[in-house]
Design an enzyme around this catalytic site. Structure first.
Site: not given
Ligand code: NDP
Length: 459
Positions: A14, A42, A50, A177, A179-180, A183, A200, A206, A305, A437, A442
């Site tokens: 992108s 993307c 996605k 936990g 975005y990905i 989703e 975790r 978060r 990124d 409405h 609203e």
């Molecule tokens: P995120 O940073 O959103 O989430 C990563 C998750 O993995 C968190 O829950 C984190 O936990 C956990 N995690 C990280 N390291 C470990 C580990 N070693 N063991 C276990 N759990 C772990 O990353 P994603 O991969 O979901 O997405 C990457 C980025 O891509 C996003 O941050 C976003 O910017 C972008 N994205 C945007 C989308 C959208 O706009 N709809 C869709 C998909 C991606 P903790 O919270 O405890 O750190």
């Protein structure tokens, strides 16, 4: 040096494609190198495919909801191969459009890897050719993170492979936990796959507002996702029947057809010759840049990124636009990363912009407005899903500084709410706007009484 360009872009995602096109339109001689497919994360393995899977996954609930409105849908069947094929065809179409637009702008495309060999030079990996360029833009994005130290990690897939699965699994365990994870847990469970989400921490998403985090976690569980918190994999093994067995840190084991990591992404900086060119990296391996996307080497820039600022497509695009304005039009422009809205296309979908309640409280006194309701459509449908809407207002200025939504169409609504937040409109100005409405939206202009004033705890 056999070629000379004003700009050489590494990475046709992108950010890179936008920068290349705009710089070429400004009259610059531009080349772009891409090692895989034009379009980047993307288009090829992210937002676009996605979202198409999200649409597919929503039909099951729609068929259920339809019954309360008098419809009977018999014999509905889902075929993964059809969806997979149609999604990939669309990805190919879009990638082709990106290429066409680059061609039309007069950008030279090199298929293959390129790496910097100095402040003004890159080398093409396939031909070994060295190319001179006045400026180099690093726009190589990121890749999925794999915990290489985990025994059996190679048995798990990531979002990259999820789009190409030979068959839809009957069961899947998704780690993460963010975005990905949210989703894909929503997609797979919507498509009828027995889905476990393994996080975790204690509460998913978060960084999002606490109320949203609680609501989404509860909703995922209510709609049948097995949500396990406070645990990680300690080992993954393959069973004789081809299934996977995961051992967890809480001492339990789980079996599933597939295991997927969605535990973050990392910037693509390896093998780009950045060290050789003297480009400094940040601690997390991202290319370190200033507000104008400049690295410490005056002729080398980076957007998207790979800089790990806000990892979203529209942000990469805006960074690219600002880069071209500054470098090729002589109009210095820095993209403002404040109040960027984002959406999580889960079940329910989430839209958020601005400060969470906690972040706003840390800055000063706040007023919180919250509404939880069952959308009109869900009453006849007998669907228990509720929508949550929350406004965070700075008490001193009266400005709405945060909007947090979870429910149908939240991603669509947040785009409009983001205009008001970015414009700094006050709660009084939101309320002066007449309602439409009957809509769910609203509610955003009808939240009369705050749940709590100042720094009182929310009710
Ligand atoms: P995120 O940073 O959103 O989430 C990563 C998750 O993995 C968190 O829950 C984190 O936990 C956990 N995690 C990280 N390291 C470990 C580990 N070693 N063991 C276990 N759990 C772990 O990353 P994603 O991969 O979901 O997405 C990457 C980025 O891509 C996003 O941050 C976003 O910017 C972008 N994205 C945007 C989308 C959208 O706009 N709809 C869709 C998909 C991606 P903790 O919270 O405890 O750190």
């Amino acid at each position: 040096m056999s070629h000379t360009y004003d700009l050489f872009v590494i990475g046709a995602g992108s950010g890179g494609v936008r920068a290349a096109r705009l710089a070429a339109n400004a009259g610059a001689r531009v080349a772009i190198a891409e090692e895989y497919r034009i379009g980047g994360t993307c288009v090829i393995r992210g937002c676009v495919p996605k979202k198409l899977l999200v649409y597919a996954s929503e039909f099951a609930q729609s068929f259920k909801d339809a019954v309360g409105f008098g419809w009977s849908v018999e014999g509905a069947r889902f075929d993964w191969a059809t969806l997979r094929g149609n999604v990939q065809a669309e990805v190919t179409r879009l990638s082709g459009l990106y290429r066409k637009n680059l061609d039309a702008a007069g950008v030279t495309i090199f298929e293959g890897r390129a790496a910097a060999i100095g402040p003004h030079g890159v080398r093409l990996e396939t031909s070994g050719e060295a190319i001179a360029a006045a400026r180099i833009l690093i726009a190589t994005g990121g890749h999925t993170y794999r915990p290489l130290e985990l025994k059996g990690q190679e048995l798990a897939i990531t979002s990259n492979e999820a789009f190409h699965l030979e068959r839809l699994p009957e069961s899947i365990i998704i780690a993460g936990g963010g975005y990905i994870a949210i989703e894909f847990a929503s997609i797979f469970s919507g498509l009828g796959v027995a889905t476990t989400l393994l996080y975790r921490g204690e509460k998913i998403l978060r960084g999002f507002d606490e109320d949203i985090r609680t609501h989404v976690q509860n909703e995922l569980a209510r709609t049948g996702v097995n949500v396990i918190t406070g645990a990680v994999f300690t080992e993954i093994a393959e069973l004789a029947n081809g299934r996977r067995r995961a051992s967890l840190s809480n001492g339990t084991t789980l079996e599933a057809d597939e295991i997927m990591f969605a535990i973050g992404r990392e910037p693509n900086t390896e093998g780009l010759g950045l060290e050789r060119a003297g480009v400094a990296l940040a601690k997390n391996g991202a290319v370190a840049v200033d507000a104008f996307s400049r690295t410490n080497v005056p002729s080398i820039f980076a957007v998207g990124d790979v800089t790990d600022r806000i990892n979203l497509t529209p942000v990469a695009i805006r960074e690219a636009v600002a880069f071209v304005e500054t470098e090729f039009h002589g109009r210095p422009m820095a993209f403002d990363h404040a109040d960027v809205a984002s959406a999580v296309f889960g079940r329910p979908p989430v839209g958020a912009v601005g400060l969470t309640e906690d972040a706003a409280r840390a800055r000063g006194k706040v007023r919180i407005y919250r509404s939880m309701f069952r959308p009109m459509k869900n009453i006849l449908a007998g669907n228990e899903q509720r929508t949550l809407m929350k406004l965070v207002v700075d008490a001193a200025s009266g400005r709405v500084v945060g909007v947090h939504l979870a429910g149908p169409e939240a991603p669509e609504l947040i785009q409009l709410a983001a205009i008001a937040v970015k414009a700094g409109l006050s709660k009084a100005q939101w309320d002066a706007t007449c309602a439409v409405h009957p809509t769910a939206a609203e509610e955003l202009v009808l939240m009369g009484e705050p749940l709590c004033h100042d720094n009182e705890a929310p009710a």
